[in-house]
Each structure stands twice: as C-alpha cells, then as structure tokens.
Design a protein around this motif. Structure first.
Motif, PDB file in Angstrom:
ATOM      1  N   VAL A  33      54.198 -35.322 -53.978  1.00 45.91           N
ATOM      2  CA  VAL A  33      53.664 -34.147 -54.667  1.00 45.91           C
ATOM      3  C   VAL A  33      53.419 -33.105 -53.590  1.00 45.91           C
ATOM      4  O   VAL A  33      52.542 -33.279 -52.737  1.00 45.91           O
ATOM      5  N   ALA A  34      54.208 -32.030 -53.592  1.00 40.41           N
ATOM      6  CA  ALA A  34      54.165 -31.052 -52.505  1.00 40.41           C
ATOM      7  C   ALA A  34      54.327 -29.647 -53.055  1.00 40.41           C
ATOM      8  O   ALA A  34      54.649 -29.438 -54.233  1.00 40.41           O
ATOM      9  N   TRP A  35      54.095 -28.664 -52.184  1.00 42.16           N
ATOM     10  CA  TRP A  35      54.378 -27.268 -52.524  1.00 42.16           C
ATOM     11  C   TRP A  35      55.892 -27.059 -52.496  1.00 42.16           C
ATOM     12  O   TRP A  35      56.480 -26.598 -53.462  1.00 42.16           O
ATOM     13  N   THR A  36      56.524 -27.448 -51.380  1.00 42.10           N
ATOM     14  CA  THR A  36      57.982 -27.480 -51.290  1.00 42.10           C
ATOM     15  C   THR A  36      58.381 -28.704 -50.471  1.00 42.10           C
ATOM     16  O   THR A  36      57.559 -29.288 -49.762  1.00 42.10           O
ATOM     17  N   LEU A  37      59.661 -29.082 -50.548  1.00 44.72           N
ATOM     18  CA  LEU A  37      60.168 -30.222 -49.786  1.00 44.72           C
ATOM     19  C   LEU A  37      61.529 -29.869 -49.202  1.00 44.72           C
ATOM     20  O   LEU A  37      62.438 -29.444 -49.921  1.00 44.72           O
ATOM     21  N   LEU A  38      61.650 -30.072 -47.881  1.00 44.38           N
ATOM     22  CA  LEU A  38      62.919 -29.886 -47.187  1.00 44.38           C
ATOM     23  C   LEU A  38      63.386 -31.236 -46.667  1.00 44.38           C
ATOM     24  O   LEU A  38      62.660 -31.925 -45.943  1.00 44.38           O
ATOM     25  N   MET A  66      44.076 -26.338 -47.874  1.00 46.46           N
ATOM     26  CA  MET A  66      43.203 -25.641 -46.932  1.00 46.46           C
ATOM     27  C   MET A  66      42.488 -24.495 -47.632  1.00 46.46           C
ATOM     28  O   MET A  66      43.119 -23.723 -48.363  1.00 46.46           O
ATOM     29  N   PRO A  67      41.176 -24.361 -47.463  1.00 46.01           N
ATOM     30  CA  PRO A  67      40.471 -23.233 -48.087  1.00 46.01           C
ATOM     31  C   PRO A  67      41.116 -21.901 -47.703  1.00 46.01           C
ATOM     32  O   PRO A  67      41.385 -21.637 -46.533  1.00 46.01           O
ATOM     33  N   GLY A  68      41.391 -21.077 -48.698  1.00 51.33           N
ATOM     34  CA  GLY A  68      41.983 -19.764 -48.457  1.00 51.33           C
ATOM     35  C   GLY A  68      43.441 -19.793 -48.051  1.00 51.33           C
ATOM     36  O   GLY A  68      43.967 -18.802 -47.530  1.00 51.33           O
ATOM     37  N   TRP A  69      44.128 -20.902 -48.332  1.00 53.70           N
ATOM     38  CA  TRP A  69      45.502 -21.038 -47.846  1.00 53.70           C
ATOM     39  C   TRP A  69      46.438 -19.974 -48.411  1.00 53.70           C
ATOM     40  O   TRP A  69      47.392 -19.555 -47.737  1.00 53.70           O
ATOM     41  N   GLN A  70      46.182 -19.495 -49.612  1.00 49.00           N
ATOM     42  CA  GLN A  70      47.109 -18.535 -50.215  1.00 49.00           C
ATOM     43  C   GLN A  70      47.028 -17.158 -49.567  1.00 49.00           C
ATOM     44  O   GLN A  70      47.951 -16.353 -49.710  1.00 49.00           O
ATOM     45  N   THR A  71      45.944 -16.881 -48.851  1.00 55.01           N
ATOM     46  CA  THR A  71      45.841 -15.604 -48.144  1.00 55.01           C
ATOM     47  C   THR A  71      45.996 -15.767 -46.637  1.00 55.01           C
ATOM     48  O   THR A  71      46.232 -14.789 -45.932  1.00 55.01           O
ATOM     49  N   THR A  72      45.874 -16.993 -46.127  1.00 50.59           N
ATOM     50  CA  THR A  72      46.012 -17.246 -44.688  1.00 50.59           C
ATOM     51  C   THR A  72      47.404 -17.752 -44.334  1.00 50.59           C
ATOM     52  O   THR A  72      48.018 -17.291 -43.371  1.00 50.59           O
ATOM     53  N   CYS A  73      47.907 -18.701 -45.115  1.00 48.74           N
ATOM     54  CA  CYS A  73      49.198 -19.343 -44.817  1.00 48.74           C
ATOM     55  C   CYS A  73      50.311 -18.577 -45.517  1.00 48.74           C
ATOM     56  O   CYS A  73      50.957 -19.079 -46.445  1.00 48.74           O
ATOM     57  N   THR A  74      50.545 -17.348 -45.082  1.00 45.10           N
ATOM     58  CA  THR A  74      51.409 -16.433 -45.834  1.00 45.10           C
ATOM     59  C   THR A  74      52.864 -16.453 -45.398  1.00 45.10           C
ATOM     60  O   THR A  74      53.687 -15.735 -45.967  1.00 45.10           O
ATOM     61  N   ALA A  75      53.208 -17.248 -44.379  1.00 43.63           N
ATOM     62  CA  ALA A  75      54.625 -17.372 -44.027  1.00 43.63           C
ATOM     63  C   ALA A  75      55.368 -17.963 -45.221  1.00 43.63           C
ATOM     64  O   ALA A  75      54.932 -18.943 -45.823  1.00 43.63           O
ATOM     65  N   ALA A  76      56.501 -17.342 -45.584  1.00 46.19           N
ATOM     66  CA  ALA A  76      57.234 -17.755 -46.784  1.00 46.19           C
ATOM     67  C   ALA A  76      57.552 -19.246 -46.745  1.00 46.19           C
ATOM     68  O   ALA A  76      57.953 -19.763 -45.708  1.00 46.19           O
ATOM     69  N   PRO A  77      57.329 -19.941 -47.853  1.00 47.06           N
ATOM     70  CA  PRO A  77      56.883 -19.469 -49.165  1.00 47.06           C
ATOM     71  C   PRO A  77      55.399 -19.750 -49.406  1.00 47.06           C
ATOM     72  O   PRO A  77      55.033 -20.336 -50.421  1.00 47.06           O
ATOM     73  N   LEU A  78      54.538 -19.359 -48.471  1.00 48.58           N
ATOM     74  CA  LEU A  78      53.113 -19.698 -48.459  1.00 48.58           C
ATOM     75  C   LEU A  78      52.958 -21.197 -48.173  1.00 48.58           C
ATOM     76  O   LEU A  78      53.924 -21.931 -48.024  1.00 48.58           O
ATOM     77  N   GLY A  79      51.712 -21.645 -48.078  1.00 48.21           N
ATOM     78  CA  GLY A  79      51.448 -23.069 -47.939  1.00 48.21           C
ATOM     79  C   GLY A  79      51.261 -23.528 -46.507  1.00 48.21           C
ATOM     80  O   GLY A  79      51.652 -22.865 -45.544  1.00 48.21           O
ATOM     81  N   PHE A  90      62.804 -19.506 -55.734  1.00 53.75           N
ATOM     82  CA  PHE A  90      62.871 -20.131 -54.420  1.00 53.75           C
ATOM     83  C   PHE A  90      63.279 -21.595 -54.571  1.00 53.75           C
ATOM     84  O   PHE A  90      62.882 -22.270 -55.515  1.00 53.75           O
ATOM     85  N   SER A  91      64.074 -22.073 -53.626  1.00 53.14           N
ATOM     86  CA  SER A  91      64.506 -23.472 -53.684  1.00 53.14           C
ATOM     87  C   SER A  91      63.380 -24.368 -53.175  1.00 53.14           C
ATOM     88  O   SER A  91      63.292 -24.660 -51.976  1.00 53.14           O
ATOM     89  N   ASN A  92      62.500 -24.785 -54.086  1.00 55.91           N
ATOM     90  CA  ASN A  92      61.390 -25.662 -53.705  1.00 55.91           C
ATOM     91  C   ASN A  92      61.894 -26.965 -53.093  1.00 55.91           C
ATOM     92  O   ASN A  92      61.234 -27.558 -52.249  1.00 55.91           O
ATOM     93  N   PHE A  93      63.044 -27.421 -53.573  1.00 60.19           N
ATOM     94  CA  PHE A  93      63.694 -28.598 -52.996  1.00 60.19           C
ATOM     95  C   PHE A  93      64.979 -28.138 -52.330  1.00 60.19           C
ATOM     96  O   PHE A  93      65.801 -27.458 -52.944  1.00 60.19           O
ATOM     97  N   ASN A  94      65.148 -28.530 -51.056  1.00 56.17           N
ATOM     98  CA  ASN A  94      66.334 -28.089 -50.332  1.00 56.17           C
ATOM     99  C   ASN A  94      66.793 -29.185 -49.388  1.00 56.17           C
ATOM    100  O   ASN A  94      65.974 -29.916 -48.830  1.00 56.17           O
ATOM    101  N   VAL A  95      68.089 -29.312 -49.231  1.00 56.01           N
ATOM    102  CA  VAL A  95      68.675 -30.258 -48.289  1.00 56.01           C
ATOM    103  C   VAL A  95      69.370 -29.458 -47.203  1.00 56.01           C
ATOM    104  O   VAL A  95      70.251 -28.636 -47.486  1.00 56.01           O
ATOM    105  N   ASN A  96      68.944 -29.673 -45.958  1.00 57.28           N
ATOM    106  CA  ASN A  96      69.496 -28.936 -44.828  1.00 57.28           C
ATOM    107  C   ASN A  96      70.155 -29.930 -43.874  1.00 57.28           C
ATOM    108  O   ASN A  96      69.484 -30.610 -43.112  1.00 57.28           O
TER     109      ASN A  96
END
Length: 486
Positions: free
Chosen positions: A457-462, A404-417, A181-187
């Motif tokens: 420091v992030a999960w992903t950056l757009l 956020m507590p439980g983010w990996q099972t709650t925030c499941t919209a791609a790419p999580l987070g 996945f493109s963790n860093f992306n320029v749109n």
C-alpha cells in the motif's frame, strides 16, 4: 364511644386500597412503557449495528456498487425489524445508485419508510465506512393520559468499517496535478512484477494492481504477469499512452479479465490503518557488525543497521525507528518456530507456539532545504536477506511507513510524498504481511530470491532494474480494520 369511632372509620380502607390500586397501576404502566422503550431501543441499535456491518462487507467488493451495498443492508434490516417491507420505497426492487439514500426531511427522521413505524437512512461515508441510521415511532400508554403525545421517536445509528483492500498492490496518489500520473511504473528491461495468487474464481480474493491514477507497464515482455488467478488491473484515470502500452502484445499476461485493460476503478481514500504503539523502552539504534544478535521491541532513536554477513533476529513485537531509518546489508529476520523456546533474550521468554509476528515502523523526515523527504530511508541492499512475519495483533502489517506531518506541503517533489522504502536488485525478501506506506513513493528492484511481499500500500511504486519483483498475495494475511466504529 369506641363503637362510634369505628363507625366513623368504616370505608376508609376501601378508599386507601382504591388510591393504592390507581398508583400501582400508574407505576405499572410507567414500568411497561419504560421497559418497552428500553427493549425497542436495544432492538433498534442491534438492527442498525447488524445492517451497517452487512453493508460494509461489500465496500471492498470488486467492483463495489452502491445498490449492492444498500440492498444488503436493507435486507438485513428487514430480517431484524418486525413488520417491515421495502414495498413502495426507493429500494423496491433495488436501492438507487447513490452514496446516501433516505436523507432526513424537516422532521429529522430518515425518509425511507419500511412500515411498522420504522424509517432509515443509509450512507457510504467513505471508501471504507458505511453508516445506517434507524428511527422507530414507539407507542406509549401513560403519556396520553397526561396530555402528552401517544408516541415516542427512538433513534439508533451505527457506523462500520471494512478496510480489507482486496488488491496485491494499492497505489493512492490522486492529486489533480498528477491525475494521469503513472502511479505504477516499471523502469528497466526486462524488469517487471510477478503477481501470484492463491487460486479460485472470486476476483475480490485475488489481488492485482489498483491505482488511483494510471498504470504503466514499462518495456519488459511481460512486465506484469499473473499466475494462479492472481487478479486484474484497475485504474481510476488511465492515460491513453499507458493504456496503449498495457494492451500491447505480451505486455501483460495471465490476468483474469481479457483485454482491454485496465478495468475502471473507483477512487480509494487513505485506509488510515492504526499504528500500534511501541514499548516504552528506548534504544540508541542498533548496529550488527558480525555474528548473530537479537533485537528487542521498542523505540529506536537512531538507525537499525545489519552489515554484510551479519544476522539480526527480531523478537516478536513493535519496533519504531524514529531517526535515520534502516540499512540492511546482511540478514534481518524474525524468529522461526524451531528456535523456540527462546529464553533470556530481551529479559523475556518466547515460548513454543508464540505469535512471532513483528511490525517495523519508520518515521520519515526531510533534510532542510529539500523537498524529497528521503532523510530516513529503509533500504535493503543487494547482499541482504529480509524476512518479516506478520501478526494479526498488528493488523498483518510488517513494515509501516508513517505519513509525515505536513508531507503534502513539504514533500513537494513530483509526485509529492516521502521516499523511504528502497529495495535494491538482488535483495532476498520474504515479507508475509503488508508494506504500508500510503504517502510513500516506494522503489523495489527485482528480488534475488524469497517470496516477495504479501501486499503493498503506497503512494506510488516504481519497479526498478532488470529483475522481477515477486508479489505473493495471501488474502488471509491482509491488513484489516473491520467492525463497528460507532
């Protein structure tokens, strides 16, 4: 009769003295053994501490290698433990390329023998921690007289951490489902990011972008630019598509290493920077409608909002926003030195020379029935000016997005987070420290002015829109967590 009694007592003093001498000699021997054990144990612990710190210093080297880390640690041990040598060990002439060396055998003692009765185990226990365990076979004098062993095995262990990430942008998304996945992306066109460094030749000092997955440059020319020896690009699992785009003519300019890019990176774990606790005082949010208003450190149970044209000034300290995030349309800034001394605001005095740093902590949440976790957003709109001064007291983090507590099972919209940080195009931001949100998908749009951000420091950056995001990397203001942990 008296003379006869004296004759019967003759020689008893000699016996008493002889017994006393034996007892005292035993006590002295015990004292010598105990003192020797104490001194040896202290020397052993000091050596383990020093070696762990020495090895941890290289954890964040670019690139970090196991042999270099172990070599530095064992070299430190040799300086602090008398009579030791690496001759005949796995570290002669250089330690092997393994995370852990010297695993204990059946005896429970490390298997790297340095001589003079010293044994060691060394291990890179995570991306940020290094552990050294040392044993010493210590000779004793009294125990053998009573049929016990003539030696005692002493042990010491030390764990040191070094979470000084030497990158301007660190992107941690690493799930197998999004391996490339493109963790860093320029749109946007001609959107991009400008990485500005302090100059020099040491790669570990000069930022760049690191991704646990892939880096995509977008369509700008250039979309990623470096000035002032500002670093390179590193990716753990670059996709073929992104690699081709990065190496297209003029897509990336000014990096320290010539193509092909990105350089191969080694996976980074969550740094888990501690979150400073806020003061106990609580506020039901804060809205600055017009004019200038001072904000006090504490716990905000509702949003902080600064409307267009208004100015909110943050006094030094910790601000924890527990609900509804922040909406900055006007100016939100820290104090400046020329405003000191400041008397009477928040029932305190900020003297000349005070540390003016702040940390703003945001607690994410999710709207029931959704998976985007964007209920509490920290937004800076096109009309806003955001200026945050970091402080070493808060690990040089200016904006802290809690995982956020439980983010990996709650925030499941791609790419999580979570989805908290949103800076709109035209926003003027100068954040001297770090924006730290290791589980947050951040969106930054080209800044209208300001120095940008010290570190992300992030999960992903757009990078969104057609402006340029400034990244002014300062290695002296990195988030840090260095030292012994055990």
């Amino acid at each position: 009769m008296h003379a006869a009694w004296l004759r019967k007592q003759s020689g008893q003093a000699v016996v008493i003295v002889a017994v006393a001498v034996l007892v005292l000699a035993g006590i002295l021997a015990l004292a010598l053994d105990g003192g020797g054990i104490y001194l040896d144990k202290r020397q052993l612990q000091n050596a383990a501490d020093s070696a762990a710190l020495a090895g941890a210093e290289l954890l964040m080297a670019v690139p970090a290698t196991y042999p270099s880390i172990h070599n530095q640690a064992v070299g430190n041990l040799l300086k602090n433990l008398p009579g030791t040598s690496i001759a005949g060990t796995v570290c002669s002439p250089s330690c092997p390329n393994l995370k852990t060396i010297g695993l204990p055998g059946m005896s429970g003692i490390g298997s790297i023998g340095l001589g003079a009765g010293y044994f060691v185990e060394m291990s890179v226990t995570s991306s940020y921690t290094y552990q050294v365990s040392v044993w010493h076979t210590h000779p004793v004098a009294v125990a053998p007289i009573h049929g016990f062993q003539s030696t005692v095995t002493l042990a010491a262990r030390a764990t040191a951490q070094n979470a000084n990430l030497p990158y301007a942008v660190v992107l941690l998304q690493d799930k197998p489902a999004y391996a490339t996945f493109s963790n860093f992306n320029v749109n946007g066109t001609p959107g991009g990011i400008s990485l500005q460094g302090p100059g020099g030749t040491n790669l570990s000092d000069h930022g760049g972008i690191f991704s646990n997955a892939s880096i995509a440059p977008g369509n700008g020319t250039p979309s990623i630019s470096f000035t002032g020896n500002a670093g390179d690009l590193w990716a753990v699992d670059e996709s073929n598509t992104d690699r081709a785009a990065l190496n297209a003519p003029n897509a990336v300019q000014g990096q320290q290493t010539s193509s092909p890019i990105p350089l191969a990176g080694s996976h980074l774990d969550f740094p888990n920077y501690p979150e400073p606790p806020p003061p106990a005082v609580s506020y039901n949010g804060k809205t600055v409608v017009n004019g200038t208003s001072y904000l006090c450190p504490g716990q905000y149970t509702n949003a902080i909002s600064v409307q267009n044209g208004a100015i909110g000034i943050l006094l030094p300290g910790v601000y924890q926003i527990q609900a509804n995030g922040a909406n900055i349309q006007g100016t939100l800034r820290t104090l400046t030195p020329d405003e000191l001394p400041l008397v009477g605001q928040c029932a305190t005095t900020v003297p000349v020379g005070a540390d003016l740093g702040v940390i703003v902590e945001v607690r994410p949440d999710n709207t029931a029935g959704t998976t985007t976790c964007n209920k509490h957003i920290f937004s800076a709109t096109a009309t806003s000016t955001l200026t945050l001064t970091p402080s070493p007291r808060y690990f040089n983090i200016s904006l802290y997005i809690e995982p956020m507590p439980g983010w990996q099972t709650t925030c499941t919209a791609a790419p999580l987070g979570t989805n908290v940080v949103r800076f709109a195009g035209g926003a003027c931001y100068s954040i001297g420290g770090a924006i730290y949100g290791p589980a947050d998908n951040m969106v930054l749009t080209g800044s209208g002015c300001g120095t940008g951000v010290g570190q992300i420091v992030a999960w992903t950056l757009l990078i969104n829109g057609n402006g340029t995001v400034n990244e002014t990397f300062d290695p002296t203001k990195l988030p840090y967590m260095k030292g012994l942990t055990q």
